[in-house]
Design an enzyme around this catalytic site. Structure first.
Site, short mmCIF file in Angstrom:
data_model
loop_
_atom_site.label_atom_id
_atom_site.label_comp_id
_atom_site.label_asym_id
_atom_site.label_seq_id
_atom_site.Cartn_x
_atom_site.Cartn_y
_atom_site.Cartn_z
N LEU A 188 6.76 2.72 1.43
CA LEU A 188 7.76 1.65 1.43
C LEU A 188 8.90 1.90 2.41
CD1 LEU A 188 8.01 0.89 -2.40
CD2 LEU A 188 6.39 0.00 -0.72
N HIS A 189 9.36 0.81 3.02
CA HIS A 189 10.47 0.86 3.97
C HIS A 189 11.35 -0.38 3.78
CE1 HIS A 189 8.10 -2.05 6.22
NE2 HIS A 189 7.10 -1.20 6.28
N GLN A 191 -10.34 -2.40 3.16
CA GLN A 191 -9.76 -3.05 4.34
C GLN A 191 -9.59 -2.10 5.51
OE1 GLN A 191 -6.07 -4.07 2.05
NE2 GLN A 191 -5.00 -3.55 3.95
N HIS A 206 9.65 -3.76 3.15
CA HIS A 206 9.20 -3.98 1.77
C HIS A 206 10.39 -4.32 0.87
CE1 HIS A 206 5.86 -1.24 3.19
NE2 HIS A 206 5.18 -2.26 2.70
N MET A 266 0.84 -1.20 0.00
CA MET A 266 0.00 0.00 0.00
C MET A 266 0.88 1.25 0.00
SD MET A 266 -3.47 -0.79 2.13
CE MET A 266 -2.78 -0.65 3.77
#
Length: 288
Positions: free
Chosen positions: A39-40, A67, A43, A36
């Site tokens: 990013l870090h 969700q 990911h 989703m």
């Protein structure tokens, strides 16, 4: 804009389903990393594992509205597409899919997904409709992409567990689990961490280390007899009160679950310690 153009020249950025079909219709060894955004390093680890195992890798960035059981949570979810694309370019990802909500939910005829009563535990107990939304959107992605493998992190272990079971029952696709990536202070990396200040991050690290010690204590007490099981429950309750008082947090749940079934039957079984808590109004989850 110029930097974005450079990215487009080096990796396939896909926004339309027709372009997706053209780009991947011949790919039979495709790894899929659904995200989703926000990013870090966690990911990045998923992507690197996919690149090591599969010939090509496709990463999706889609903040799935179905969700989120809380509209404010959906609105404030971290989004930084430019930063995400820079990360993906550096990792030399083959395909990046950026669909719209209308594209993904254009086909409304798919069977409705519901959880069994026994599955409404942990996050599913408090986040009504959350995992139904996760399973539904991944079902739609799989029908569009037809990957060989899907790569998911164990930080969201309940999500991985439900997705693995759903996908294995409906497709010949493997869901590959990847270890939780943590910060130097011990806290699990999460897109939501960006919503925390420096003090919060330090606190989250201290909480993670307290929970790790609790897990070691539970391992010593677990399994031999019913007396030890009762002692373990008391230890968890005592630790829960300590964490609430010491760090001024709201704990949604703190409990042990069987690693293979997610039931509470942990006697002589491998298990994980699961927690969901609120720190500065940010909901964090972890497992050990």
């Amino acid at each position: 804009m110029f930097y974005l153009l450079i990215i487009l020249l080096q990796m396939k950025l896909i926004r339309q389903i027709t372009d997706l079909n053209k780009a991947i219709h011949k790919e039979n060894d495709l790894g899929f990393v659904p995200t989703m955004g926000g990013l870090h390093k966690g990911h990045e680890f998923l992507i690197k594992v996919s690149q090591k195992i599969c010939k090509k890798t496709l990463v999706s960035i889609f903040v799935n509205p179905t969700q989120f059981n809380n509209k404010d949570d959906y609105k404030t979810y971290p989004r930084d597409l430019s930063k995400d694309l820079k990360i993906l370019k550096k990792l030399k990802v083959d395909f990046v899919y950026l669909p719209t909500v209308n594209q993904i939910y254009k086909n409304k005829r798919l069977p409705r997904i519901t959880l069994k009563k026994s599955q409404k535990i942990l996050c599913a107990r408090s986040r009504k409709g959350h995992f139904e939304g996760v399973l539904d959107v991944l079902n739609r992605f799989v029908k569009l992409i037809s990957p060989k493998m899907i790569f998911m992190g164990e930080k969201d272990f309940q999500q991985y567990f439900l997705v693995k079971n759903f996908i294995s029952q409906n497709y010949k696709i493997k869901v590959y689990p990847c270890k939780t990536i943590r910060d130097k202070n011990g806290m699990a990396l999460s897109s939501r961490n960006i919503l925390l200040n420096r003090t919060n991050l330090k606190t989250a690290g201290l909480i993670a280390n307290k929970l790790l010690k609790l897990k070691f204590s539970l391992l010593k007490k677990n399994s031999l007899n019913n007396v030890n099981a009762k002692k373990s429950k008391k230890l968890i309750q005592k630790s829960k009160k300590m964490l609430i008082n010491k760090f001024n947090i709201k704990i949604e749940y703190l409990e042990c679950r069987n690693l293979m079934t997610l039931t509470t039957n942990t006697k002589n079984k491998p298990f994980k310690l699961f927690i969901a808590y609120y720190l500065n109004n940010v909901r964090l989850i972890d497992n050990f």
